[in-house]
Scaffold this active site. Structure first.
Site, PDB file in Angstrom:
ATOM      1  N   ASP A  19       0.634  -1.036  -0.179  1.00 53.85           N
ATOM      2  CA  ASP A  19       0.063  -0.203   0.084  1.00 53.85           C
ATOM      3  C   ASP A  19       0.830   1.698   0.280  1.00 53.85           C
ATOM      4  O   ASP A  19       1.950   1.812   0.346  1.00 53.85           O
ATOM      5  CB  ASP A  19      -0.871   0.163   1.557  1.00 53.85           C
ATOM      6  CG  ASP A  19      -2.240  -1.514   1.118  1.00 53.85           C
ATOM      7  OD1 ASP A  19      -1.689  -1.709   0.514  1.00 53.85           O
ATOM      8  OD2 ASP A  19      -3.018  -1.189   2.512  1.00 53.85           O
ATOM      9  N   HIS A  32       5.450  -7.532  -0.060  1.00 56.95           N
ATOM     10  CA  HIS A  32       4.966  -8.613  -0.786  1.00 56.95           C
ATOM     11  C   HIS A  32       5.570  -9.207  -2.617  1.00 56.95           C
ATOM     12  O   HIS A  32       5.654  -7.435  -3.236  1.00 56.95           O
ATOM     13  CB  HIS A  32       3.706  -8.932  -1.437  1.00 56.95           C
ATOM     14  CG  HIS A  32       2.698  -9.001  -0.293  1.00 56.95           C
ATOM     15  ND1 HIS A  32       2.033 -10.176   0.628  1.00 56.95           N
ATOM     16  CD2 HIS A  32       2.388  -7.436   0.725  1.00 56.95           C
ATOM     17  CE1 HIS A  32       1.243  -9.724   1.298  1.00 56.95           C
ATOM     18  NE2 HIS A  32       1.329  -8.229   1.618  1.00 56.95           N
ATOM     19  N   SER A  44       6.949   3.707   5.782  1.00 54.05           N
ATOM     20  CA  SER A  44       8.384   4.866   5.091  1.00 54.05           C
ATOM     21  C   SER A  44       8.169   4.665   3.492  1.00 54.05           C
ATOM     22  O   SER A  44       6.792   4.339   2.504  1.00 54.05           O
ATOM     23  CB  SER A  44       9.779   3.847   5.225  1.00 54.05           C
ATOM     24  OG  SER A  44      10.792   4.819   5.042  1.00 54.05           O
TER      25      SER A  44
END
Length: 293
Positions: free
Chosen positions: A104, A159, A260
């Protein structure tokens, strides 16, 4: 807090956070490393009362939404930062001609790498060799890149964007400047100064791909599952971590303990997927790159 009061608080909070000069000063002209170490210790306190209080404060400062998180009894802030999601919450696009977003994030600077010059913001270039080293920089010269910024409230796990084989990880210690837009517009070569890891991999067709998780203030560590290692500011090595690990599309690679940035570098035969532009919010699994015919 009454609805009207809550809306007023959020409006005041948002105005304060959007004050660029103040935001920059509050998050960079402070003892960054010391506060990051402190955040690491606080996030590991396993006390439900403390965690509930911390979450209440967090929700005052940011719009934290845990509705898509897997059911959990959060014992610490670290549990919240590194939360898993409900099954199916982040489906990955299955098409072989697509590279998915690994996380995300909010899309930042993106586009072409000119030689080995990359941009962190308009008018703020940096050199690939300063970020990932001379050898790796040659691999992605004249390629393409995208910047994905994870805020503190987002899902913090990342991922595999496609079926791939991880060949090497290189850890680089450094500073922990904030990586938000005010800092990126002020601090030259910021990503090259912060703590980071270079994850070099190959896609199924043998073409290279690199992910560069970059730490920032309050980010206590970068966890890599496939090496069973947690990289952090007190890491003493080794800094070169050879590996040969095969990951499937969507398989979890690791997490940040706060939030981050992940930089992604690909060869020039990949182009940004439709609608990918600075400022867009994207979720893990959504198309990020498409292969040119």
């Amino acid at each position: 807090m009454k609805p009207a009061t809550a809306q007023g608080w959020r409006a005041w909070r948002d105005r304060l956070l959007q004050h660029e000069t103040l935001n920059y000063a509050l998050t960079n002209h402070i003892p960054r490393v010391a506060l990051t170490h402190l955040m690491g210790r606080l996030s590991r306190i396993e006390n439900r009362a403390f965690t509930r209080l911390a979450l209440a404060v967090w929700r005052l400062l940011a719009d934290l939404d845990l509705s898509d998180a897997a059911p959990a009894d959060y014992r610490s802030l670290r549990d919240v930062f590194t939360r898993a999601l409900r099954p199916g919450a982040r489906p990955f696009d299955p098409h072989a001609q697509v590279l998915c977003s690994p996380c995300d994030g909010i899309v930042g600077a993106c586009g072409d790498v000119h030689g080995t010059t990359v941009w962190q913001a308009k008018g703020m270039p940096y050199k690939l060799e300063d970020l990932i080293g001379l050898q790796a920089a040659g691999t992605y010269a004249n390629g393409r890149f995208v910047t994905l910024r994870l805020t503190s409230t987002m899902y913090h796990r990342f991922h595999a964007p496609a079926d791939l084989r991880v060949r090497r990880v290189r850890y680089v210690s450094g500073d922990v400047f904030n990586v938000n837009p005010p800092a990126l517009r002020r601090i030259p070569a910021l990503f090259c100064r912060n703590e980071r890891a270079l994850i070099e991999a190959e896609l199924a067709d043998g073409s290279p791909i690199a992910l560069v998780p970059v730490a920032a203030i309050l980010v206590a560590s970068i966890r890599l599952h496939f090496l069973d290692v947690t990289l952090h500011l007190r890491w003493r090595g080794p800094h070169e971590l050879p590996c040969d690990v095969t990951l499937e599309r969507g398989q979890e690679m690791g997490w940040f303990e706060h939030g981050s940035t992940i930089l992604m570098f690909v060869p020039a035969h990949w182009r940004l997927a439709d609608g990918i532009e600075p400022g867009r919010t994207i979720r893990a699994g959504q198309p990020l790159w498409q292969r040119d015919p």
